[in-house]
Design a protein around this motif. Structure first.
Motif, PDB file in Angstrom:
ATOM      1  N   ALA A 160      45.781  40.732  43.071  1.00  0.00           N
ATOM      2  CA  ALA A 160      45.331  40.703  41.675  1.00  0.00           C
ATOM      3  C   ALA A 160      43.805  40.756  41.564  1.00  0.00           C
ATOM      4  N   VAL A 161      43.111  40.753  42.706  1.00  0.00           N
ATOM      5  CA  VAL A 161      41.638  40.848  42.685  1.00  0.00           C
ATOM      6  C   VAL A 161      41.261  42.314  42.504  1.00  0.00           C
ATOM      7  N   PRO A 162      40.405  42.626  41.525  1.00  0.00           N
ATOM      8  CA  PRO A 162      40.090  44.040  41.278  1.00  0.00           C
ATOM      9  C   PRO A 162      39.370  44.694  42.461  1.00  0.00           C
ATOM     10  N   ALA A 163      39.528  45.996  42.564  1.00  0.00           N
ATOM     11  CA  ALA A 163      38.932  46.744  43.680  1.00  0.00           C
ATOM     12  C   ALA A 163      37.413  46.651  43.652  1.00  0.00           C
ATOM     13  N   SER A 164      36.842  46.342  42.477  1.00  0.00           N
ATOM     14  CA  SER A 164      35.380  46.272  42.361  1.00  0.00           C
ATOM     15  C   SER A 164      34.787  45.031  43.026  1.00  0.00           C
ATOM     16  N   ALA A 165      35.625  44.033  43.365  1.00  0.00           N
ATOM     17  CA  ALA A 165      35.112  42.805  43.992  1.00  0.00           C
ATOM     18  C   ALA A 165      34.549  43.136  45.367  1.00  0.00           C
ATOM     19  N   THR A 166      33.366  42.574  45.661  1.00  0.00           N
ATOM     20  CA  THR A 166      32.769  42.802  46.984  1.00  0.00           C
ATOM     21  C   THR A 166      32.907  41.562  47.870  1.00  0.00           C
ATOM     22  N   VAL A 167      32.954  40.393  47.228  1.00  0.00           N
ATOM     23  CA  VAL A 167      33.118  39.134  47.960  1.00  0.00           C
ATOM     24  C   VAL A 167      34.323  38.410  47.384  1.00  0.00           C
ATOM     25  N   VAL A 168      35.201  37.923  48.252  1.00  0.00           N
ATOM     26  CA  VAL A 168      36.353  37.149  47.773  1.00  0.00           C
ATOM     27  C   VAL A 168      36.339  35.779  48.447  1.00  0.00           C
ATOM     28  N   LEU A 169      36.409  34.725  47.632  1.00  0.00           N
ATOM     29  CA  LEU A 169      36.508  33.368  48.166  1.00  0.00           C
ATOM     30  C   LEU A 169      37.954  32.922  48.034  1.00  0.00           C
ATOM     31  N   VAL A 170      38.407  32.122  48.989  1.00  0.00           N
ATOM     32  CA  VAL A 170      39.748  31.539  48.893  1.00  0.00           C
ATOM     33  C   VAL A 170      39.586  30.036  48.928  1.00  0.00           C
ATOM     34  N   HIS A 171      40.180  29.364  47.948  1.00  0.00           N
ATOM     35  CA  HIS A 171      40.009  27.908  47.862  1.00  0.00           C
ATOM     36  C   HIS A 171      41.353  27.233  47.603  1.00  0.00           C
ATOM     37  N   ASP A 172      41.556  26.091  48.277  1.00  0.00           N
ATOM     38  CA  ASP A 172      42.755  25.282  48.049  1.00  0.00           C
ATOM     39  C   ASP A 172      42.603  24.504  46.742  1.00  0.00           C
ATOM     40  N   ALA A 173      43.562  24.660  45.836  1.00  0.00           N
ATOM     41  CA  ALA A 173      43.537  23.848  44.616  1.00  0.00           C
ATOM     42  C   ALA A 173      43.494  22.365  44.971  1.00  0.00           C
ATOM     43  N   ALA A 174      44.072  22.027  46.131  1.00  0.00           N
ATOM     44  CA  ALA A 174      44.177  20.627  46.538  1.00  0.00           C
ATOM     45  C   ALA A 174      42.847  20.036  47.012  1.00  0.00           C
ATOM     46  N   ARG A 175      41.738  20.826  46.918  1.00  0.00           N
ATOM     47  CA  ARG A 175      40.408  20.294  47.253  1.00  0.00           C
ATOM     48  C   ARG A 175      39.548  20.290  45.995  1.00  0.00           C
ATOM     49  N   PRO A 176      39.830  19.357  45.063  1.00  0.00           N
ATOM     50  CA  PRO A 176      39.131  19.375  43.778  1.00  0.00           C
ATOM     51  C   PRO A 176      37.676  18.928  43.875  1.00  0.00           C
TER      52      PRO A 176
END
Ligand code: CTP
Ligand code: MG
Length: 386
Positions: free
Chosen positions: A83-99
């Motif tokens: 679902a991340v658009p092709a225009s994104a150059t940097v993608v971060l991934v974060h656990d919701a469980a780390r508020p």
């Protein structure tokens, strides 16, 4: 080139070790996932939140895109990445469980990718001695604990997930494919909520850093709310002293030149009433039973230290303050000019917002005749039920 940063917040787990989907539990007035989304939004052009598939999930999540997750964390990341658009150059991934991941951690991770890394991950030293299940100690100095958010060039993350491979974090997938992983400083406070007690630990550390939010009633989720609320009230009153050397201390702040109060300790009625309210909320008696004024140890004591001791005692019961509200009844001195100082000092010790309001007694009774100062406090506490 300006980076287009997107963050995937994975919130599709079932929370089997916690007992229910922990990401939707209430923490300091908002759901755990809301804290994670809010921080992600401050550092991203868009945020994808990945939620449990086929379950009723909250319909008010603040994200650019909401998608359903998969059976494993890696599958959930893949669904988010789609679902991340092709225009994104940097993608971060974060656990919701780390508020509690801070803005600084986000900045360091993004800077790592900006500086040319395919992957930047926050790490902390391992504090515990680690043993093998089959015996023998692992050399701790060779180990690092890995946190999220993890940052990737969009290309590296898409490449890593193209094969459908599985791992508990995404950096290791990129590494398996030859990508270099750069370490940036993580934070001890960036706890991943795994078991119920972690929710209290996170609440305490976030409360202390002032990252608290307006309070709402916790929502019951799944099998019932895991959080309990307790309210306490506190009252204290001290007579003005005739001793010109007595210093007036209220909420940890010295009012030089004002008449001091009589007392065994520094007679800080505001700190005392806060402590009484906290003790009352957990049913742990009163200040006198913990710090008797017959005990020489407490002569001239700094009441803010007594308050800190009470905060620790309450925390040992698994409870943490949500907020305290304090009314101080005093004909003099004027409190308004020093109010924010008192609030800041008290909030720092309590680890949650403390509001202070000054009131005159309109000439009524002993307080009205300027015979002393009184304080009334209401405290709201939260903790894990069971
Ligand atoms: N997660 C996910 N999809 C999965 C599994 C996990 O999006 N299929 C998310 C969780 O919601 C959490 C993060 O990945 O934000 C880290 O996973 P973990 O802490 O293991 O959460 P759970 O898998 O929910 O907990 P447990 O392992 O105790 O069941
Ligand atoms: Mg899991």
């Amino acid at each position: 080139m300006d980076q287009q940063i997107w963050t995937i917040v994975v919130a599709a787990g079932s929370g089997s070790r916690f007992g229910l989907p922990k990401q939707f539990e209430t923490l300091l007035g908002r759901r755990v996932v809301d804290h994670s989304l809010a921080t992600a939004a401050r550092h991203s052009h868009g945020v994808v939140v990945v939620v449990p598939a086929g379950e009723t999930v909250p319909d008010d999540l603040e994200a650019t895109v909401i998608v359903e997750g998969g059976a494993t964390r890696s599958a959930s990341v893949r669904n988010g990445l789609a679902a991340v658009p092709a225009s994104a150059t940097v993608v971060l991934v974060h656990d919701a469980a780390r508020p509690a991941a801070s803005d600084d951690v986000y900045r360091r991770v993004i800077a790592g990718v900006d500086a040319g890394a395919a992957v930047a991950v926050p790490v902390v030293e391992v504090a515990d001695t680690i043993r093998h299940r089959n015996g023998g100690v692992v050399d701790r100095s060779e180990l690092l604990a890995v946190q999220t958010p993890q940052g990737f060039t969009a290309q590296a993350l898409r490449g890593a997930h193209a094969s459908g491979a599985e791992a508990t974090d995404d950096a290791s997938l990129v590494e398996q494919q030859g990508g270099r992983v750069v370490h940036v400083a993580g934070e001890r406070t960036n706890i991943k909520i795994t078991e119920p007690a972690d929710l209290v630990a996170v609440a305490q550390s976030m409360g202390r850093s002032g990252a608290t939010q307006p309070v709402e009633m916790p929502t019951a989720h799944g099998k019932g709310a895991a959080l309990k609320l307790r309210v306490g009230n506190g009252f204290d009153i001290h007579r003005f002293s005739d001793d010109p050397d007595r210093v007036l201390v209220l909420g940890g702040i010295r009012f030089d030149g004002a008449r001091g109060l009589v007392g065994h300790s520094d007679a800080d009625v505001v700190a005392h009433a806060c402590a009484e309210a906290l003790l009352g909320a957990v049913g742990r008696g009163d200040l006198g039973s913990h710090f008797p004024d017959t005990d020489e140890r407490w002569r001239g004591a700094d009441s803010m230290e007594l308050l800190a001791e009470v905060v620790r005692l309450v925390a040992s019961d698994g409870m943490v303050a949500v907020n305290l509200d304090c009314s101080v009844i005093a004909e003099s001195p004027k409190l308004a000019p020093r109010r924010s100082e008192m609030e800041a000092a008290l909030s720092a010790v309590v680890g949650a917002p403390v509001s202070v309001k000054g009131r005159r007694a309109e000439g009524i009774g002993g307080l009205g005749r300027s015979e002393g100062i009184a304080a009334l406090v209401t405290a709201l506490l939260t903790g894990i039920d069971g």
